[in-house]
Scaffold this motif. Sequence first.
Motif, PDB file in Angstrom:
ATOM      1  N   GLU A  63       0.835  -1.195   0.000  1.00 51.01           N
ATOM      2  CA  GLU A  63       0.000   0.000   0.000  1.00 51.01           C
ATOM      3  C   GLU A  63       0.872   1.249   0.000  1.00 51.01           C
ATOM      4  OE1 GLU A  63      -3.124   0.278   2.872  1.00 51.01           O
ATOM      5  OE2 GLU A  63      -3.466  -1.880   2.804  1.00 51.01           O
ATOM      6  N   CYS A  64       0.338   2.287  -0.575  1.00 44.60           N
ATOM      7  CA  CYS A  64       1.024   3.577  -0.598  1.00 44.60           C
ATOM      8  C   CYS A  64      -0.061   4.652  -0.600  1.00 44.60           C
ATOM      9  CB  CYS A  64       1.924   3.692  -1.821  1.00 44.60           C
ATOM     10  SG  CYS A  64       2.902   5.187  -1.862  1.00 44.60           S
ATOM     11  N   LYS A  65      -0.308   5.221   0.561  1.00 45.20           N
ATOM     12  CA  LYS A  65      -1.432   6.148   0.730  1.00 45.20           C
ATOM     13  C   LYS A  65      -1.345   7.362  -0.194  1.00 45.20           C
ATOM     14  CE  LYS A  65      -3.507   3.767   3.879  1.00 45.20           C
ATOM     15  NZ  LYS A  65      -4.611   2.950   3.473  1.00 45.20           N
ATOM     16  N   TRP A  66      -0.148   7.948  -0.323  1.00 43.74           N
ATOM     17  CA  TRP A  66      -0.040   9.133  -1.175  1.00 43.74           C
ATOM     18  C   TRP A  66      -0.297   8.776  -2.630  1.00 43.74           C
ATOM     19  CZ3 TRP A  66       3.377   9.181  -5.164  1.00 43.74           C
ATOM     20  CH2 TRP A  66       4.477   8.321  -5.089  1.00 43.74           C
ATOM     21  N   ALA A  67       0.123   7.593  -3.071  1.00 42.36           N
ATOM     22  CA  ALA A  67      -0.103   7.182  -4.456  1.00 42.36           C
ATOM     23  C   ALA A  67      -1.576   6.901  -4.714  1.00 42.36           C
ATOM     24  CB  ALA A  67       0.746   5.955  -4.775  1.00 42.36           C
ATOM     25  N   GLU A  68      -2.254   6.368  -3.711  1.00 38.62           N
ATOM     26  CA  GLU A  68      -3.666   6.053  -3.876  1.00 38.62           C
ATOM     27  C   GLU A  68      -4.527   7.303  -4.063  1.00 38.62           C
ATOM     28  OE1 GLU A  68      -4.863   3.462  -0.705  1.00 38.62           O
ATOM     29  OE2 GLU A  68      -3.453   1.909  -1.340  1.00 38.62           O
ATOM     30  N   ARG A  69      -4.065   8.435  -3.585  1.00 33.83           N
ATOM     31  CA  ARG A  69      -4.831   9.680  -3.762  1.00 33.83           C
ATOM     32  C   ARG A  69      -4.958  10.082  -5.228  1.00 33.83           C
ATOM     33  NH1 ARG A  69      -1.583  12.794   0.567  1.00 33.83           N
ATOM     34  NH2 ARG A  69      -2.018  11.459   2.315  1.00 33.83           N
ATOM     35  N   LEU A  70      -3.935   9.759  -6.028  1.00 28.99           N
ATOM     36  CA  LEU A  70      -3.948  10.109  -7.445  1.00 28.99           C
ATOM     37  C   LEU A  70      -4.359   8.947  -8.346  1.00 28.99           C
ATOM     38  CD1 LEU A  70      -0.695  12.262  -7.592  1.00 28.99           C
ATOM     39  CD2 LEU A  70      -3.050  13.063  -7.497  1.00 28.99           C
ATOM     40  N   ASP A  71      -4.805   7.864  -7.735  1.00 32.51           N
ATOM     41  CA  ASP A  71      -5.225   6.681  -8.477  1.00 32.51           C
ATOM     42  C   ASP A  71      -6.684   6.854  -8.887  1.00 32.51           C
ATOM     43  OD1 ASP A  71      -5.904   4.223  -9.454  1.00 32.51           O
ATOM     44  OD2 ASP A  71      -5.302   3.097  -7.681  1.00 32.51           O
ATOM     45  N   VAL A  72      -6.935   7.025 -10.169  1.00 35.05           N
ATOM     46  CA  VAL A  72      -8.316   7.212 -10.634  1.00 35.05           C
ATOM     47  C   VAL A  72      -9.058   5.886 -10.774  1.00 35.05           C
ATOM     48  CG1 VAL A  72      -7.829   9.399 -11.792  1.00 35.05           C
ATOM     49  CG2 VAL A  72      -7.663   7.264 -13.082  1.00 35.05           C
ATOM     50  N   PHE A  73      -8.328   4.781 -10.692  1.00 31.93           N
ATOM     51  CA  PHE A  73      -8.929   3.448 -10.772  1.00 31.93           C
ATOM     52  C   PHE A  73      -8.988   2.872  -9.357  1.00 31.93           C
ATOM     53  CE2 PHE A  73      -6.626   4.322 -14.692  1.00 31.93           C
ATOM     54  CZ  PHE A  73      -7.627   4.159 -15.640  1.00 31.93           C
ATOM     55  N   LYS A  74      -9.988   3.264  -8.600  1.00 31.21           N
ATOM     56  CA  LYS A  74     -10.066   2.958  -7.165  1.00 31.21           C
ATOM     57  C   LYS A  74     -10.183   1.471  -6.855  1.00 31.21           C
ATOM     58  CE  LYS A  74      -9.744   7.221  -6.021  1.00 31.21           C
ATOM     59  NZ  LYS A  74      -8.457   7.723  -5.620  1.00 31.21           N
ATOM     60  N   LYS A  75     -10.641   0.663  -7.801  1.00 33.38           N
ATOM     61  CA  LYS A  75     -10.783  -0.771  -7.542  1.00 33.38           C
ATOM     62  C   LYS A  75      -9.468  -1.531  -7.755  1.00 33.38           C
ATOM     63  CE  LYS A  75     -15.697  -1.096  -8.477  1.00 33.38           C
ATOM     64  NZ  LYS A  75     -16.754  -1.757  -9.229  1.00 33.38           N
ATOM     65  N   SER A  76      -8.499  -0.876  -8.371  1.00 38.86           N
ATOM     66  CA  SER A  76      -7.216  -1.522  -8.674  1.00 38.86           C
ATOM     67  C   SER A  76      -6.117  -1.016  -7.752  1.00 38.86           C
ATOM     68  CB  SER A  76      -6.822  -1.258 -10.123  1.00 38.86           C
ATOM     69  OG  SER A  76      -7.764  -1.812 -11.000  1.00 38.86           O
ATOM     70  N   HIS A  77      -5.084  -1.824  -7.623  1.00 43.81           N
ATOM     71  CA  HIS A  77      -3.911  -1.418  -6.845  1.00 43.81           C
ATOM     72  C   HIS A  77      -3.291  -0.191  -7.507  1.00 43.81           C
ATOM     73  CE1 HIS A  77       0.224  -1.801  -5.207  1.00 43.81           C
ATOM     74  NE2 HIS A  77      -0.437  -2.237  -4.142  1.00 43.81           N
ATOM     75  N   TRP A  78      -2.777   0.720  -6.695  1.00 48.94           N
ATOM     76  CA  TRP A  78      -2.238   1.978  -7.226  1.00 48.94           C
ATOM     77  C   TRP A  78      -1.165   1.748  -8.287  1.00 48.94           C
ATOM     78  CZ3 TRP A  78       2.923   2.951  -6.831  1.00 48.94           C
ATOM     79  CH2 TRP A  78       3.642   2.203  -5.890  1.00 48.94           C
ATOM     80  N   SER A  79      -0.343   0.721  -8.142  1.00 49.56           N
ATOM     81  CA  SER A  79       0.757   0.497  -9.089  1.00 49.56           C
ATOM     82  C   SER A  79       0.242   0.155 -10.482  1.00 49.56           C
ATOM     83  CB  SER A  79       1.690  -0.592  -8.576  1.00 49.56           C
ATOM     84  OG  SER A  79       0.999  -1.822  -8.433  1.00 49.56           O
ATOM     85  N   TRP A  80      -0.925  -0.493 -10.553  1.00 52.55           N
ATOM     86  CA  TRP A  80      -1.518  -0.802 -11.850  1.00 52.55           C
ATOM     87  C   TRP A  80      -1.852   0.493 -12.588  1.00 52.55           C
ATOM     88  CZ3 TRP A  80      -6.132   0.252 -14.267  1.00 52.55           C
ATOM     89  CH2 TRP A  80      -6.401  -0.486 -15.428  1.00 52.55           C
ATOM     90  N   ALA A  81      -2.520   1.410 -11.895  1.00 49.49           N
ATOM     91  CA  ALA A  81      -2.889   2.688 -12.502  1.00 49.49           C
ATOM     92  C   ALA A  81      -1.650   3.488 -12.892  1.00 49.49           C
ATOM     93  CB  ALA A  81      -3.755   3.497 -11.550  1.00 49.49           C
ATOM     94  N   TYR A  82      -0.658   3.470 -12.030  1.00 46.34           N
ATOM     95  CA  TYR A  82       0.548   4.250 -12.279  1.00 46.34           C
ATOM     96  C   TYR A  82       1.355   3.695 -13.450  1.00 46.34           C
ATOM     97  CZ  TYR A  82       0.005   7.446  -8.381  1.00 46.34           C
ATOM     98  OH  TYR A  82      -0.435   8.448  -7.550  1.00 46.34           O
TER      99      TYR A  82
END
Length: 149
Positions: A63-82
Amino acid sequence: MGIGAVFGGAVLVIEPSGSLLGMPTDIMEIELFPNYLIPGIILLVFMGIFPLIVAWGLITRRECKWAERLDVFKKSHWSWAYSLYISIILIIWISVETYILNAVALVHLFYIALGLAIQIVTVLPQVNESYLKERVENEIEIEKDSVQG
């Protein structure tokens, strides 16, 4: 890509003339950039450090809270979106570079293809499904149980 960009970006930050990499100085004689310092910083951060952090996230699935804030795909892990973000940044970077140079080289085509390949692989149903938050959380729990057991 990340390792090469960290190296190239760091060298351009250290020597903004581009001489350490044998880059011509007349290319950067435009109003936007008087030398390679700003492109070097952008290369270092956005094409080097950022992709390495995302690769770490894809591998560890932490998990990475700061990365999740900019993740527009909320159902996916932040790294996938990034990983999608990185592919878009790469394509934009190469497009701007070819515009500034007013030329296209084989290396540009390679990196555009790499950006498209990252996008294609990221949106493959198998990859997309494996990075859904529910699945990632279950895998982490199973891993913790096997370490403790």
